[in-house]
Design a protein around this motif. Structure first.
Motif, mmCIF file in Angstrom:
data_model
loop_
_atom_site.group_PDB
_atom_site.id
_atom_site.type_symbol
_atom_site.label_atom_id
_atom_site.label_comp_id
_atom_site.label_asym_id
_atom_site.label_seq_id
_atom_site.Cartn_x
_atom_site.Cartn_y
_atom_site.Cartn_z
ATOM 1 N N SER A 252 22.403 5.701 44.481
ATOM 2 C CA SER A 252 21.642 4.564 44.981
ATOM 3 C C SER A 252 20.362 4.425 44.166
ATOM 4 C CB SER A 252 21.279 4.768 46.456
ATOM 5 O OG SER A 252 20.332 3.802 46.868
ATOM 6 N N GLY A 253 20.077 3.206 43.703
ATOM 7 C CA GLY A 253 18.840 2.959 42.982
ATOM 8 C C GLY A 253 17.621 2.976 43.873
ATOM 9 N N LYS A 254 17.828 2.987 45.208
ATOM 10 C CA LYS A 254 16.713 3.099 46.135
ATOM 11 C C LYS A 254 16.268 4.550 46.228
ATOM 12 C CE LYS A 254 18.147 -0.754 49.114
ATOM 13 N NZ LYS A 254 18.513 -1.151 50.499
ATOM 14 N N ARG A 255 15.036 4.753 46.643
ATOM 15 C CA ARG A 255 14.551 6.110 46.826
ATOM 16 C C ARG A 255 15.199 6.741 48.064
ATOM 17 N NH1 ARG A 255 8.311 6.821 46.367
ATOM 18 N NH2 ARG A 255 9.025 8.993 46.305
ATOM 19 N N ALA A 256 14.936 8.016 48.279
ATOM 20 C CA ALA A 256 15.621 8.759 49.333
ATOM 21 C C ALA A 256 15.314 8.202 50.726
ATOM 22 C CB ALA A 256 15.232 10.230 49.260
ATOM 23 N N GLU A 257 14.052 7.912 51.002
ATOM 24 C CA GLU A 257 13.656 7.552 52.362
ATOM 25 C C GLU A 257 14.348 6.304 52.905
ATOM 26 O OE1 GLU A 257 11.476 5.899 55.662
ATOM 27 O OE2 GLU A 257 11.485 5.025 53.637
ATOM 28 N N PRO A 258 14.436 5.192 52.157
ATOM 29 C CA PRO A 258 15.174 4.038 52.693
ATOM 30 C C PRO A 258 16.658 4.313 52.878
ATOM 31 C CG PRO A 258 14.426 3.603 50.449
ATOM 32 C CD PRO A 258 13.729 4.840 50.912
ATOM 33 N N ASN A 259 17.237 5.181 52.050
ATOM 34 C CA ASN A 259 18.634 5.559 52.244
ATOM 35 C C ASN A 259 18.819 6.331 53.547
ATOM 36 O OD1 ASN A 259 20.645 4.979 49.926
ATOM 37 N ND2 ASN A 259 18.771 5.548 48.842
ATOM 38 N N GLU A 260 17.886 7.234 53.841
ATOM 39 C CA GLU A 260 17.982 8.010 55.072
ATOM 40 C C GLU A 260 17.799 7.116 56.296
ATOM 41 O OE1 GLU A 260 16.732 12.439 54.421
ATOM 42 O OE2 GLU A 260 15.173 11.157 53.553
ATOM 43 N N ALA B 82 14.765 9.025 39.336
ATOM 44 C CA ALA B 82 14.143 8.153 38.339
ATOM 45 C C ALA B 82 12.667 7.934 38.642
ATOM 46 C CB ALA B 82 14.883 6.822 38.280
ATOM 47 N N TRP B 83 12.345 7.707 39.925
ATOM 48 C CA TRP B 83 10.946 7.488 40.304
ATOM 49 C C TRP B 83 10.090 8.673 39.879
ATOM 50 C CZ3 TRP B 83 7.094 9.697 43.173
ATOM 51 C CH2 TRP B 83 6.026 8.886 43.524
ATOM 52 N N ARG B 84 10.601 9.872 40.070
ATOM 53 C CA ARG B 84 9.843 11.068 39.693
ATOM 54 C C ARG B 84 9.746 11.198 38.172
ATOM 55 N NH1 ARG B 84 8.823 14.121 44.185
ATOM 56 N NH2 ARG B 84 9.955 13.410 46.050
ATOM 57 N N VAL B 85 10.790 10.779 37.456
ATOM 58 C CA VAL B 85 10.725 10.765 35.993
ATOM 59 C C VAL B 85 9.628 9.816 35.527
ATOM 60 C CG1 VAL B 85 11.954 10.047 33.898
ATOM 61 C CG2 VAL B 85 13.113 11.462 35.609
ATOM 62 N N SER C 109 11.498 -0.336 46.281
ATOM 63 C CA SER C 109 11.192 1.082 46.477
ATOM 64 C C SER C 109 11.275 1.866 45.171
ATOM 65 C CB SER C 109 12.128 1.702 47.520
ATOM 66 O OG SER C 109 13.474 1.726 47.063
ATOM 67 N N ALA C 110 12.071 1.380 44.215
ATOM 68 C CA ALA C 110 12.242 2.104 42.953
ATOM 69 C C ALA C 110 10.955 2.187 42.147
ATOM 70 C CB ALA C 110 13.331 1.434 42.117
ATOM 71 N N ILE C 111 9.992 1.288 42.409
ATOM 72 C CA ILE C 111 8.757 1.290 41.620
ATOM 73 C C ILE C 111 7.506 1.421 42.473
ATOM 74 C CG2 ILE C 111 9.820 -0.048 39.764
ATOM 75 C CD1 ILE C 111 8.187 -2.470 40.833
ATOM 76 N N GLU C 112 7.666 1.571 43.787
ATOM 77 C CA GLU C 112 6.496 1.683 44.653
ATOM 78 C C GLU C 112 5.646 2.877 44.253
ATOM 79 O OE1 GLU C 112 7.968 1.849 48.614
ATOM 80 O OE2 GLU C 112 8.264 -0.315 48.780
ATOM 81 N N GLY C 113 4.337 2.650 44.122
ATOM 82 C CA GLY C 113 3.433 3.724 43.753
ATOM 83 C C GLY C 113 3.353 3.984 42.266
ATOM 84 N N LEU C 114 4.118 3.244 41.468
ATOM 85 C CA LEU C 114 4.074 3.381 40.017
ATOM 86 C C LEU C 114 3.232 2.242 39.428
ATOM 87 C CD1 LEU C 114 7.835 4.177 39.314
ATOM 88 C CD2 LEU C 114 5.936 5.811 39.363
ATOM 89 N N PRO C 115 2.532 2.497 38.328
ATOM 90 C CA PRO C 115 1.617 1.485 37.774
ATOM 91 C C PRO C 115 2.332 0.449 36.921
ATOM 92 C CG PRO C 115 1.485 3.463 36.451
ATOM 93 C CD PRO C 115 2.442 3.771 37.581
ATOM 94 N N LEU C 116 3.391 -0.156 37.490
ATOM 95 C CA LEU C 116 4.156 -1.161 36.778
ATOM 96 C C LEU C 116 3.850 -2.542 37.337
ATOM 97 C CD1 LEU C 116 7.624 0.659 36.709
ATOM 98 C CD2 LEU C 116 5.885 0.636 34.906
ATOM 99 N N ILE D 133 20.545 7.341 34.808
ATOM 100 C CA ILE D 133 20.113 8.432 35.688
ATOM 101 C C ILE D 133 20.986 8.404 36.932
ATOM 102 C CG2 ILE D 133 18.205 9.368 37.047
ATOM 103 C CD1 ILE D 133 16.283 8.115 35.043
ATOM 104 N N GLY D 134 21.626 9.517 37.253
ATOM 105 C CA GLY D 134 22.517 9.574 38.414
ATOM 106 C C GLY D 134 23.806 10.276 38.044
ATOM 107 N N LYS D 135 24.732 10.311 38.972
ATOM 108 C CA LYS D 135 26.033 10.925 38.712
ATOM 109 C C LYS D 135 26.806 10.102 37.680
ATOM 110 C CE LYS D 135 26.939 10.496 43.100
ATOM 111 N NZ LYS D 135 27.641 10.490 44.412
ATOM 112 N N PRO D 136 27.456 10.735 36.714
ATOM 113 C CA PRO D 136 27.765 12.160 36.568
ATOM 114 C C PRO D 136 26.793 12.941 35.697
ATOM 115 C CG PRO D 136 29.031 10.941 34.957
ATOM 116 C CD PRO D 136 28.200 9.922 35.725
#
Length: 283
Positions: free
Chosen positions: A60-68, A91-94, A120-127, A204-207
């Motif tokens: 999922s391209g979304k971060r963990a929290e919205p998925n949960e 990816a967000w952490r990268v 959510s993929a870019i929240e908190g990032l300076p983009l 970024i992601g499986k596999p």
């Protein structure tokens, strides 16, 4: 292991007798994006009651929290998994680390391909978001809206950025997704288009290894023989799990629902599961 040697199981109770760490896919295994599969809620809870370490690992391209949050909304029991690792989270952490190291400039203009307006993929990032490929300094493909748009829509959107060789990251390498109107092309197919248009893509992601390294680290870096990856994609879950050195189980739901003999697919991808199941259920 060949396809003929894969052990077919009626449920995951048999796997719980053999393994202590479970890396579980969500889409196509636990739910279809709209509702849980029959028996999946109960099976996930049963794994935790059996004392297993459960890490959900998703493209999922979304971060963990919205998925949960979505899992809880779908009816899965709080506490029935220990960790959630999404490709969007990795990816967000990268990107955060790149920013901290000065490799990603604050104010970089990003063309974000997402779903349902998710940011959510870019929240908190300076983009800074841009909607035009010719203005982009970074392209991030986090999701597909293939139930709304066709491939030509994405070709037109991404063509100018690809022509300018703008760096692109895809945080959901899946090529097929489940929607309310059936299977459609996913973010991985959009990334393929970007490459065909002349751009380059970092997936970024499986596999790919990074998401498995993150998931296994959260699970306490278990002995690989004590862990199993369960998913519905041969290309992503089975190939990725085997490359990470863990056992694999293919659930014949999701994108493989109603598929016949999969031997040719296993041979084409060079990835054979250790186990197969018709569905993610306890017994």
């Amino acid at each position: 292991m060949s396809a003929r040697q894969a052990v077919h199981l009626d449920g995951i109770a048999a796997l719980a007798e053999r393994y202590d760490v479970f890396l579980l896919d969500q889409f196509g295994v636990l739910h279809d994006g709209q509702q849980p599969y029959p028996g999946a809620v109960e099976a996930l809870s049963a794994l935790k009651r059996a004392g297993k370490t459960v890490t959900l690992i998703s493209n999922s391209g979304k971060r963990a929290e919205p998925n949960e949050r979505r899992l809880l909304k779908l009816g899965f029991e709080a506490g029935s998994w220990d960790h959630f690792v999404s490709s969007g989270e990795v990816a967000w952490r990268v990107f955060r680390n790149m920013t901290n190291l000065g490799e990603l400039r604050a104010g970089t203009r990003c063309l974000l391909i997402s779903r349902d307006g998710d940011r959510s993929a870019i929240e908190g990032l300076p983009l800074v978001l841009t909607e035009r490929g010719e203005n982009a300094e970074l392209v991030l493909i986090a999701a597909s809206e293939s139930d709304r748009y066709d491939l030509d829509h994405y070709r037109g959107l991404l063509g100018p950025a690809a022509a300018l060789k703008i760096p692109c990251f895809c945080t959901n390498p899946d090529r097929i997704m489940l929607t309310a109107i059936g299977p459609r092309f996913a973010a991985g197919e959009i990334a393929d288009i970007y490459e065909r248009l002349g751009g380059s893509v970092t997936r970024i992601g499986k596999p790919y290894p990074a998401i498995y390294e993150a998931a296994l680290a959260l699970a306490g870096n278990p002995a690989r023989g004590n862990a199993i990856c369960v998913g519905d994609s041969v290309e992503h879950d089975i190939a990725g799990g085997r490359a990470a050195g863990v056992a694999t189980a293919l659930v014949k739901s999701g994108i493989l629902a109603d598929s016949g003999d999969l031997t040719a697919l296993f041979q084409e991808l060079g990835a054979w599961p250790d186990y197969t199941l018709d569905a993610f259920r306890w017994r």
